[in-house]
Scaffold this active site. Structure first.
Site, PDB file in Angstrom:
ATOM      1  N   TYR A   9     -55.431  -2.156 -44.748  1.00  0.00           N
ATOM      2  CA  TYR A   9     -54.582  -1.143 -45.377  1.00  0.00           C
ATOM      3  C   TYR A   9     -54.250  -0.087 -44.327  1.00  0.00           C
ATOM      4  O   TYR A   9     -55.145   0.524 -43.742  1.00  0.00           O
ATOM      5  CB  TYR A   9     -55.292  -0.494 -46.567  1.00  0.00           C
ATOM      6  CG  TYR A   9     -54.525   0.689 -47.125  1.00  0.00           C
ATOM      7  CD1 TYR A   9     -53.365   0.496 -47.850  1.00  0.00           C
ATOM      8  CD2 TYR A   9     -54.968   1.993 -46.894  1.00  0.00           C
ATOM      9  CE1 TYR A   9     -52.649   1.576 -48.353  1.00  0.00           C
ATOM     10  CE2 TYR A   9     -54.271   3.074 -47.391  1.00  0.00           C
ATOM     11  CZ  TYR A   9     -53.104   2.856 -48.120  1.00  0.00           C
ATOM     12  OH  TYR A   9     -52.398   3.926 -48.608  1.00  0.00           O
ATOM     13  N   ASP A  53     -40.017  -8.786 -30.618  1.00  0.00           N
ATOM     14  CA  ASP A  53     -39.400  -8.053 -31.735  1.00  0.00           C
ATOM     15  C   ASP A  53     -39.906  -6.613 -31.765  1.00  0.00           C
ATOM     16  O   ASP A  53     -40.185  -6.062 -32.830  1.00  0.00           O
ATOM     17  CB  ASP A  53     -39.698  -8.758 -33.058  1.00  0.00           C
ATOM     18  CG  ASP A  53     -38.715  -8.364 -34.172  1.00  0.00           C
ATOM     19  OD1 ASP A  53     -37.618  -7.855 -33.837  1.00  0.00           O
ATOM     20  OD2 ASP A  53     -39.043  -8.561 -35.348  1.00  0.00           O
ATOM     21  N   LYS A  55     -39.521  -2.975 -31.971  1.00  0.00           N
ATOM     22  CA  LYS A  55     -38.501  -2.073 -32.497  1.00  0.00           C
ATOM     23  C   LYS A  55     -39.205  -1.015 -33.332  1.00  0.00           C
ATOM     24  O   LYS A  55     -40.377  -1.184 -33.694  1.00  0.00           O
ATOM     25  CB  LYS A  55     -37.472  -2.835 -33.331  1.00  0.00           C
ATOM     26  CG  LYS A  55     -38.055  -3.633 -34.496  1.00  0.00           C
ATOM     27  CD  LYS A  55     -36.978  -4.483 -35.164  1.00  0.00           C
ATOM     28  CE  LYS A  55     -37.561  -5.298 -36.327  1.00  0.00           C
ATOM     29  NZ  LYS A  55     -36.535  -6.182 -36.939  1.00  0.00           N
ATOM     30  N   PRO A  56     -38.533   0.086 -33.648  1.00  0.00           N
ATOM     31  CA  PRO A  56     -39.214   1.172 -34.374  1.00  0.00           C
ATOM     32  C   PRO A  56     -39.784   0.744 -35.723  1.00  0.00           C
ATOM     33  O   PRO A  56     -40.809   1.275 -36.152  1.00  0.00           O
ATOM     34  CB  PRO A  56     -38.100   2.219 -34.545  1.00  0.00           C
ATOM     35  CG  PRO A  56     -37.168   1.958 -33.421  1.00  0.00           C
ATOM     36  CD  PRO A  56     -37.174   0.477 -33.217  1.00  0.00           C
ATOM     37  N   ASN A  58     -41.296  -1.924 -36.339  1.00  0.00           N
ATOM     38  CA  ASN A  58     -42.537  -2.662 -36.116  1.00  0.00           C
ATOM     39  C   ASN A  58     -43.591  -1.854 -35.373  1.00  0.00           C
ATOM     40  O   ASN A  58     -44.604  -2.411 -34.924  1.00  0.00           O
ATOM     41  CB  ASN A  58     -42.249  -3.954 -35.348  1.00  0.00           C
ATOM     42  CG  ASN A  58     -41.555  -4.996 -36.206  1.00  0.00           C
ATOM     43  OD1 ASN A  58     -41.622  -4.943 -37.437  1.00  0.00           O
ATOM     44  ND2 ASN A  58     -40.887  -5.943 -35.579  1.00  0.00           N
ATOM     45  N   ASP A  75     -46.060  -7.195 -36.774  1.00  0.00           N
ATOM     46  CA  ASP A  75     -45.132  -8.315 -36.906  1.00  0.00           C
ATOM     47  C   ASP A  75     -44.968  -9.110 -35.616  1.00  0.00           C
ATOM     48  O   ASP A  75     -43.986  -8.972 -34.883  1.00  0.00           O
ATOM     49  CB  ASP A  75     -43.763  -7.827 -37.400  1.00  0.00           C
ATOM     50  CG  ASP A  75     -42.901  -8.987 -37.892  1.00  0.00           C
ATOM     51  OD1 ASP A  75     -43.332 -10.150 -37.731  1.00  0.00           O
ATOM     52  OD2 ASP A  75     -41.828  -8.735 -38.436  1.00  0.00           O
TER      53      ASP A  75
END
Length: 229
Positions: A9, A53, A55-56, A58, A75
């Site tokens: 979490y 990948d 990017k903001p 992720n 991710d």
């Protein structure tokens, strides 16, 4: 007899959400977060894995274990294993499903020809976004974006409206965004070394982070408890 799996979490926000809510970040915070991203990517790269990948969306800033602004890289669904010639190459599908906002030029020219420097390019594009609140290129539609990524020179964050960006950080972003990967930093550790130098001059202190979270994020709600029967 019920199948289940456990997930961590994470109490936090993606960097995309933070900029959407609050606008560009101060350079000191950007450096603090990107240094942690470098640590995660270095661990992947050492194992021959390219994220592909970055990017903001992720990258998630979290409250975790009493710490705030603890960054998680998420991710790895498009990861490429450089040590396995038989691993599936999903880059072509990523091109169809997404836009090349954070995609290195070589990924567009030849999706199979990717190494760790593609992640370095993407991290430079992330840094530009965090500092300016804008994308490096903002063409309308994928075709225009692809043309810009391949052929247009990026500008430094300070020239795109970023305020109070140290010259060293400005230059690092452009270095990462070089179209020829041979002209980028050779490894993610080279990126981290420059970020550490900037951080010494512009530290993001724990009290700064705590103050931001206190004013922007409510206290974590308790997780729901399973009902007793």
């Amino acid at each position: 007899g019920t199948f289940f799996y456990a997930m961590v979490y994470l109490d936090g926000l993606s960097l995309e959400e933070i900029v959407a809510r609050d606008g560009p970040m101060p350079a000191s915070r950007v450096v603090h977060l990107l240094l942690q991203a470098c640590g995660a990517l270095h661990e992947a790269h050492q194992r021959g894995l390219v994220h592909r990948d970055v990017k903001p969306q992720n990258l998630m800033a979290c409250r975790l274990g009493g710490q705030v602004d603890f960054l998680k890289v998420l991710d790895f669904g498009l990861v490429k294993d450089l040590g396995n010639d038989h691993s599936r190459d999903l880059t072509q599908y990523a091109r169809m499903l997404g836009t090349p906002l954070y995609m290195a030029p070589e990924r567009i020219r030849n999706p199979a020809d990717v190494d760790a420097r593609a992640d370095i390019y993407a991290l430079g594009a992330v840094a530009f976004f965090l500092l300016t609140g804008r994308r490096v290129f903002e063409g309308v539609g994928d075709h225009a974006l692809v043309n810009q990524v391949l052929h247009e020179a990026p500008v430094a964050p300070s020239a795109a409206g970023a305020r109070d960006v140290p010259a060293l950080l400005d230059a690092l972003v452009l270095h990462c965004l070089a179209k020829d990967r041979e002209r980028r930093p050779a490894t993610i550790l080279d990126v981290a070394a420059v970020l550490q130098e900037v951080a010494r001059a512009r530290p993001w202190q724990e009290d700064m982070a705590a103050a931001w979270w206190a004013s922007h994020r409510p206290a974590a709600e308790p997780l729901p408890q399973a009902a007793s029967g």
